[in-house]
Design an enzyme around this catalytic site. Structure first.
Site, PDB file in Angstrom:
ATOM      1  N   SER A 146     -17.716  71.399  28.194  1.00 58.83           N
ATOM      2  CA  SER A 146     -18.534  71.062  27.046  1.00 58.83           C
ATOM      3  C   SER A 146     -17.804  70.017  26.222  1.00 58.83           C
ATOM      4  CB  SER A 146     -18.778  72.310  26.182  1.00 58.83           C
ATOM      5  OG  SER A 146     -19.411  71.980  24.967  1.00 58.83           O
ATOM      6  N   TYR A 161     -16.145  79.838  21.752  1.00 61.10           N
ATOM      7  CA  TYR A 161     -16.802  78.999  22.754  1.00 61.10           C
ATOM      8  C   TYR A 161     -15.982  77.738  23.011  1.00 61.10           C
ATOM      9  CZ  TYR A 161     -20.431  76.051  24.871  1.00 61.10           C
ATOM     10  OH  TYR A 161     -21.147  75.217  25.703  1.00 61.10           O
TER      11      TYR A 161
END
Length: 277
Positions: A146, A161
């Protein structure tokens, strides 16, 4: 990898979103797809969609947090479709909240899926990739990281995350270096905002880890690209053997801002600690 015709591709988290988009793009290029997801109904739906369009696809259940489940998936894929040439470790989950308030269960969930899910996938399928490479058939791994792993949005509560995705980026960089001599390509996909249901990932949180909460869906999602668009970018990244696959023009300024801060502090350190004469 020069072409994808008749290559066996395994995509985890392929029941929707980016995983579905990757599966569609690879199938359009002639690959045979193993649609793997913890949601068996979703996997079956995508496999049926591909089959109806004239492609070869089969659904499989997998829990990427469980290494035994991935071992079983590897065995089932080989028996059904053949040994894998392409592995896309895409399954991922998300939660929000301050790091100081995160529970051990929160950490366990995201680490087990986002990071260990990638590692478990590589461990399970690497022997098949190596066997195909030995037979002069090109192979490739794509791990979904990501932009949060490269330039986190630190003003938001995505700390866990971001930490897991940063680990995926580093793991992929090292894995690419290690497997280069074997001719196995490795890419890390670093999406910016994509219109998916990851904001509702809590629906798949194991009951044993206790209740969680959905992530507030940011306003920016309404203008974001979809999973199918990302899928085409991934397909191109595989064909070009790119180490990083980006999805948005906002990648450059976000990375540049972070690196400028790092380089500023290096410069300050050097000016305050000149080398000894």
């Amino acid at each position: 990898m020069d072409n994808l015709t008749n290559r066996i591709a395994v995509v985890t988290g392929a029941g929707e979103g980016i995983g579905r988009g990757i599966a569609l793009a690879l199938a359009e290029a002639g690959a045979h797809i193993a649609i793997a997801d913890i949601d068996t109904e979703a996997a079956t739906r995508v496999a049926s969609e591909l089959t109806a369009a004239g492609h070869t696809a089969s659904p499989f259940h997998v829990d990427v947090a469980n290494p035994d489940s991935l071992t079983a998936l590897a065995e089932a894929v080989q028996a059904s479709l053949g040994p894998a040439h392409i592995l896309c470790n895409n399954a991922g989950v998300m939660l929000s909240g301050p790091l100081a308030e995160a529970s051990p269960a929160d950490w366990q969930w995201l680490i087990s899926v986002n990071l260990l899910g990638v590692i478990n996938g590589v461990q399970a399928f690497l022997p098949q990739l190596q066997a195909n490479q030995h037979n002069a058939e090109s192979t490739h791994i794509v791990n979904t990281g990501s932009m949060a792993g490269l330039a986190p949005r630190t003003h938001l509560d995505y700390g866990i995350y971001s930490a897991t995705k940063a680990a995926v980026v580093s793991y992929s960089e090292n894995l690419r270096a290690e497997l280069a001599s074997q001719g196995i390509g490795v890419s890390v996909l670093c999406p910016s905002t994509v219109s998916t249901r990851i904001w509702e990932a809590d629906r798949n949180r194991p009951a044993a880890l206790g209740p969680g909460a959905p992530v507030p869906r940011p306003d920016r999602v309404k203008d974001a690209i979809d999973g199918a668009t990302v899928g085409h970018l991934v397909r191109n990244g595989i064909l070009q053997d790119r180490p990083y696959i980006f999805t948005s023009e906002d990648a450059r300024p976000r990375i540049q801002t972070r690196h400028d801060t790092i380089l500023t502090d290096i410069t300050l350190h050097e000016s305050e600690n000149p080398p000894s004469p």
